[in-house]
Design an enzyme around this catalytic site. Structure first.
Site, PDB file in Angstrom:
ATOM      1  N   HIS A 180       0.501  -1.282   0.098  1.00  0.00           N
ATOM      2  CA  HIS A 180      -0.078   0.181   0.023  1.00  0.00           C
ATOM      3  C   HIS A 180       0.504   1.414  -0.374  1.00  0.00           C
ATOM      4  CE1 HIS A 180      -3.279  -3.122   1.120  1.00  0.00           C
ATOM      5  NE2 HIS A 180      -2.031  -2.953   2.475  1.00  0.00           N
ATOM      6  N   GLN A 191       1.099   4.566   2.680  1.00  0.00           N
ATOM      7  CA  GLN A 191       1.332   4.318   4.077  1.00  0.00           C
ATOM      8  C   GLN A 191       3.280   4.270   4.560  1.00  0.00           C
ATOM      9  OE1 GLN A 191      -0.501   0.015   5.310  1.00  0.00           O
ATOM     10  NE2 GLN A 191      -2.042   1.304   4.306  1.00  0.00           N
ATOM     11  N   ARG A 245      -4.443   1.716  12.899  1.00  0.00           N
ATOM     12  CA  ARG A 245      -5.430   1.495  11.662  1.00  0.00           C
ATOM     13  C   ARG A 245      -5.677   3.370  11.620  1.00  0.00           C
ATOM     14  NH1 ARG A 245     -10.431  -2.121  10.953  1.00  0.00           N
ATOM     15  NH2 ARG A 245     -11.366  -1.206  11.898  1.00  0.00           N
ATOM     16  N   HIS A 250     -10.861  -6.950  -0.142  1.00  0.00           N
ATOM     17  CA  HIS A 250      -9.974  -6.549   0.872  1.00  0.00           C
ATOM     18  C   HIS A 250      -9.876  -7.431   2.280  1.00  0.00           C
ATOM     19  CE1 HIS A 250      -9.083  -4.323   4.375  1.00  0.00           C
ATOM     20  NE2 HIS A 250      -8.560  -3.446   3.672  1.00  0.00           N
ATOM     21  N   ARG A 257     -13.970  -8.718   5.833  1.00  0.00           N
ATOM     22  CA  ARG A 257     -15.409  -7.651   6.711  1.00  0.00           C
ATOM     23  C   ARG A 257     -15.152  -6.751   5.921  1.00  0.00           C
ATOM     24  NH1 ARG A 257     -12.711  -3.279   8.030  1.00  0.00           N
ATOM     25  NH2 ARG A 257     -10.852  -3.485   7.303  1.00  0.00           N
ATOM     26  N   HIS A 262      -6.467 -10.444   1.546  1.00  0.00           N
ATOM     27  CA  HIS A 262      -6.219 -10.578   3.658  1.00  0.00           C
ATOM     28  C   HIS A 262      -6.957 -11.372   4.128  1.00  0.00           C
ATOM     29  CE1 HIS A 262      -5.155  -5.123   3.062  1.00  0.00           C
ATOM     30  NE2 HIS A 262      -3.973  -5.710   2.753  1.00  0.00           N
ATOM     31  N   GLU A 280      -5.448 -11.595   9.400  1.00  0.00           N
ATOM     32  CA  GLU A 280      -4.052 -10.627   9.617  1.00  0.00           C
ATOM     33  C   GLU A 280      -4.778 -10.382  11.434  1.00  0.00           C
ATOM     34  OE1 GLU A 280      -4.452  -7.092   7.837  1.00  0.00           O
ATOM     35  OE2 GLU A 280      -1.832  -6.743   9.446  1.00  0.00           O
ATOM     36  N   HIS A 314      -0.920 -11.809   4.069  1.00  0.00           N
ATOM     37  CA  HIS A 314      -1.023 -12.744   5.977  1.00  0.00           C
ATOM     38  C   HIS A 314      -0.902 -13.951   6.839  1.00  0.00           C
ATOM     39  CE1 HIS A 314      -0.196  -8.198   6.488  1.00  0.00           C
ATOM     40  NE2 HIS A 314      -1.221  -7.933   6.805  1.00  0.00           N
ATOM     41  N   ASP A 332       3.745  -4.153   2.613  1.00  0.00           N
ATOM     42  CA  ASP A 332       3.012  -3.432   3.128  1.00  0.00           C
ATOM     43  C   ASP A 332       2.804  -2.402   3.419  1.00  0.00           C
ATOM     44  OD1 ASP A 332      -0.011  -4.527   3.851  1.00  0.00           O
ATOM     45  OD2 ASP A 332       0.689  -5.642   5.633  1.00  0.00           O
TER      46      ASP A 332
HETATM   47 ZN   LIG Z   1      -2.171  -4.993   3.351  1.00  0.00          ZN
END
Ligand SMILES: [Zn+2]
Length: 397
Positions: A57, A60, A79, A177, A180, A204, A207, A239, A278
């Site tokens: 990402h 980030q 987060r 994603h 969730r 993902h 995780e 992950h 990541d």
């Molecule tokens: Zn990620």
């Protein structure tokens, strides 16, 4: 045709081969053979296939150094800081380009950008301008998160992704994603969309223990069980730190420097595994590779679960395959001419015996030891001072 002579080259075996002559024809490797330099351009040190960063990402990168204070926390407190950045970030292109340029310095020749900001044009342009390959994994995100992350429904996601126009050096993939953010029916649609196009599909998975607990309460199944219809040879579980059953096929992508930074836990890779930077807590695939084995040593008290060739394959051929470039990440006739050379004459690795060069690089090199990066037969112009200036400009104050 251009010719390179590698002092040492890793061709996928147990250790490096001395004196390897490579002939490149355009973007491909035409021939690989032992022999004297014979006027070819010299690559001094150990030459490996280009490195694949299978989970990124890019935005980030702006969080580095900013999330360590504020008392005891977890993935969930981190987060909140990541969301604040994502909400306020305007210039996705500048930050992504500067981050990809940092990756090029580190020997990364292919990046898988797991994109949920959906500024796809900016990401594709950034990779093209830096000169590295990209697999754009546009992430379906329907529930939770920020408005910026979400499509109105899975059909809206499919429509948007159908319109993407990748240029040279770019391939497309799909991403769910997480369980969730994407309900099982929508996940199935994303998986079918990817399968119809032969695209890689990343998600993902597990995780956090809380993700497993939520998923069991909501659906009576683990995240991997819920994703079962999406799992194929082209699937990557990112992950998979807290999975409770083995991945039946596809790849596991471990991101150990992020997982340790976020207190996520230690992942257990399945047979085929890849590596990702990541959250960009550092960008150094040698560090990711050795962390897989070194974390395992701390957990088990046993040395030698993963060998340097296994870890090098995770960083190269497996990463390329998981991102939809199975013809890359290897040094062999017909493969993509993506190469990275690591110097062995700097203070960190001087004195390395030739037969130990692969172990030395995997267990001790850093990205600063990378001396040459070739993508598609062309040597990248790498300038750390310029990259630093770009990052300085691109990272919001
Ligand atoms: Zn990620």
């Amino acid at each position: 045709v251009s010719r390179y002579w590698c002092e040492l080259a890793w061709l996928g075996g147990e250790g490096p081969e001395p004196g390897v002559l490579l002939e490149l024809d355009g973007e491909r490797i035409a021939s690989v053979r032992a022999g004297p330099p014979d006027g070819a351009e010299r690559l001094t040190g150990l030459t490996l296939p280009g490195l694949a960063n299978a989970h990124s990402h890019a935005f980030q990168r702006a969080l580095r150094g900013r999330t360590e204070r504020g008392g005891r926390g977890s993935f969930w407190t981190w987060r909140e800081q990541m969301y604040a950045l994502a909400e306020s970030l305007d210039d996705v292109y500048a930050l992504t380009k500067a981050t990809f340029a940092e990756m090029a310095l580190a020997g990364i020749t292919l990046v898988g950008e797991f994109d949920y900001l959906h500024d796809s044009e900016a990401v594709m342009q950034a990779a093209a301008d830096v000169g590295i390959r990209l697999t754009l994994l546009d992430a379906c995100y329907l529930h939770g998160g920020l408005p910026r992350f979400r499509d109105a429904g899975v059909e809206a996601w499919a429509e948007r992704v159908s319109e993407l126009q990748p240029g040279p050096g770019v391939r497309l993939g799909a991403a769910i994603h997480s369980v969730r953010a994407v309900d099982p029916d929508s996940a199935r649609v994303v998986a079918e969309f990817a399968a119809d196009r032969g695209w890689p599909l990343h998600a993902h998975v597990s995780e956090q223990p809380a993700e497993n607990e939520w998923c069991l309460a909501e659906y009576g199944a683990t995240p991997l069980q819920l994703l079962q219809p999406a799992i194929s040879e082209r699937f990557t579980a990112v992950h998979a730190t807290h999975t409770t059953e083995p991945l039946p096929q596809g790849f596991t992508c471990l991101c150990p420097t992020t997982e340790r930074d976020l207190a996520d836990g230690i992942g257990v890779p399945d047979a085929k595994f890849t590596l990702g930077s990541d959250s960009q807590s550092v960008i150094d695939l040698f560090e990711e590779a050795r962390a897989v084995e070194l974390d395992e040593r701390l957990r088990t008290g046993v040395r030698g679960t993963y060998t340097a060739p296994q870890l090098a394959a995770a960083a190269t051929s497996s990463g390329y395959a998981s991102l939809g470039w199975p013809e890359g990440g290897r040094i062999e006739p017909g493969a993509l001419a993506d190469l990275v050379t690591v110097r062995l004459d700097g203070p960190r690795l001087a004195g390395t015996r030739p037969e130990d060069a692969l172990d030395a690089v995997i267990f001790a090199a850093t990205r600063d030891d990378v001396s040459t990066v070739i993508v598609s037969g062309r040597e990248l112009d790498r300038d750390p001072a310029r990259v630093a200036a770009e990052l300085q400009q691109a990272i919001p104050r």
